[in-house]
Each structure stands twice: as structure tokens, then as C-alpha cells.
Design an enzyme around this catalytic site. Sequence first.
Site, short mmCIF file in Angstrom:
data_model
loop_
_atom_site.label_atom_id
_atom_site.label_comp_id
_atom_site.label_asym_id
_atom_site.label_seq_id
_atom_site.Cartn_x
_atom_site.Cartn_y
_atom_site.Cartn_z
N ASP A 1 -4.64 5.71 0.27
CA ASP A 1 -6.02 6.16 0.41
C ASP A 1 -6.10 6.91 1.74
OD1 ASP A 1 -6.09 4.20 2.34
OD2 ASP A 1 -7.80 3.12 1.52
N HIS A 2 -7.32 7.17 2.22
CA HIS A 2 -7.46 7.92 3.47
C HIS A 2 -6.85 7.16 4.65
CE1 HIS A 2 -10.95 5.45 2.56
NE2 HIS A 2 -11.09 5.25 3.86
N ARG B 1 -2.64 0.95 9.03
CA ARG B 1 -3.41 0.77 10.27
C ARG B 1 -2.84 -0.29 11.20
NH1 ARG B 1 -9.51 1.07 7.68
NH2 ARG B 1 -9.77 3.32 7.93
N ARG C 1 17.52 -19.26 -10.10
CA ARG C 1 16.32 -20.08 -10.20
C ARG C 1 15.04 -19.26 -10.15
NH1 ARG C 1 17.79 -20.12 -4.87
NH2 ARG C 1 16.14 -20.11 -3.28
N HIS C 2 15.15 -18.04 -9.62
CA HIS C 2 13.95 -17.19 -9.51
C HIS C 2 13.55 -16.56 -10.84
CE1 HIS C 2 14.48 -17.75 -5.26
NE2 HIS C 2 15.66 -17.14 -5.29
N HIS D 1 13.19 -12.98 -4.36
CA HIS D 1 12.54 -14.12 -5.02
C HIS D 1 11.55 -13.71 -6.10
CE1 HIS D 1 13.29 -17.44 -1.80
NE2 HIS D 1 14.28 -16.58 -1.82
N CYS E 1 -2.56 1.61 2.27
CA CYS E 1 -3.99 1.70 2.61
C CYS E 1 -4.15 1.12 4.01
CB CYS E 1 -4.86 1.01 1.56
SG CYS E 1 -4.69 -0.77 1.40
N THR F 1 -4.80 -1.96 5.09
CA THR F 1 -4.07 -3.21 5.23
C THR F 1 -2.94 -3.39 4.21
OG1 THR F 1 -5.61 -4.25 3.70
CG2 THR F 1 -6.12 -4.43 6.07
N GLY F 2 -3.04 -2.70 3.08
CA GLY F 2 -2.16 -2.95 1.95
C GLY F 2 -2.73 -3.97 0.97
C1 RB5 Z 1 -10.58 1.49 3.75
O1 RB5 Z 1 -11.51 1.42 4.77
C2 RB5 Z 1 -9.90 0.13 3.57
O2 RB5 Z 1 -10.81 -0.78 3.03
C3 RB5 Z 1 -8.68 0.26 2.69
O3 RB5 Z 1 -7.82 1.19 3.24
C4 RB5 Z 1 -7.83 -1.00 2.51
O4 RB5 Z 1 -7.46 -1.55 3.74
C5 RB5 Z 1 -8.35 -1.99 1.56
O5 RB5 Z 1 -7.71 -3.03 1.30
#
Ligand code: RB5
Length: 144
Positions: free
Chosen positions: A8-9, A109, A132-133, A98, A65, A67-68
Amino acid sequence: MRISIASDHAGFEQKQLLAQYLRDGGYEVADLGPDSDDRVDYPDFAEAVARDVAAGASRFGVLVCGTGIGMAIAANKVRGIRAANVVSAEFATLSREHNDANVVTLSGRFVSPDENRRILDAFLTTPFGEGRHAERVRKIDAID
Ligand code: RB5
């Protein structure tokens, strides 16, 4: 090996860097966007990559994104996808060994480009541990 990547952005800048890193490493890269850092909704891009991987068009998916986290939540809605939100190379290795993860979701970020490159190296080169996995992953897939 073909890899689908998107962001995303908030993940755009690192997506550009990581896509080039993968190309330089000899991977075939399908960049599913976006093409700029204009504000977009991450589920649209998570779905595109997840569908590519689920259909077998790409072996692995990479999503970036802020945080992911949102990317992982969205990608895991697609049947057959095991998306792992990874913030260290060690977790990348374990997600493959696993969990047989087929999509890695990254933070643009809070994790540096260097660490994300190390994460990709570990993720793309670590085989599933089987043994086992295997039964546990079969049970995950049976939830779909
Ligand atoms: C965008 O602001 C943010 O919410 C997105 O990039 C992401 O971190 C969502 O999980």
C-alpha cells in the site's frame, strides 16, 4: 522462480526497493502495484498477490504495508494462503520450516530495508520442514 509483490502507500518505498532486490537476485518479479505512494487500501493489493499464489502463478508472495499486519489478515482470507507477518530473519526461517508460509508480509514503517532484505533471503531459501509439521499444516488447510 516467480514472486508476486505488492504494497500500500505505507509500504510503497520498500516495495520498490525489495522488488529490485529480488530482480537483482534472479527472481522473476510480478509487481502488482501500486505505481505510486498515493493512498490506497491494502486489502485490494493483498488479495491480488494472494490470488496469484493460490492459483500457482507465483511460488511466493511478498506484501508490504505499514506494519504487515493488515496485509497478513487480508491475504489469509484466500483459500490456500498461509501468510506470515515477519519482522526478523529468524521468524522468516521458522515461518517456512514450521508453517510452510507461502506469503510473507513486511513492515515498511518499523523494519529497515536491510532487515527486510535479510527476511526475504531467509524466507525464499528455507524449505518446509515436513515431518511433524506436515500434519499441522494439513490441519490449517482443512479449516478453509
Ligand atoms: C496505513 O495507514 C496502515 O494502516 C497500513 O499500511 C497497515 O499498516 C495496516 O495494517
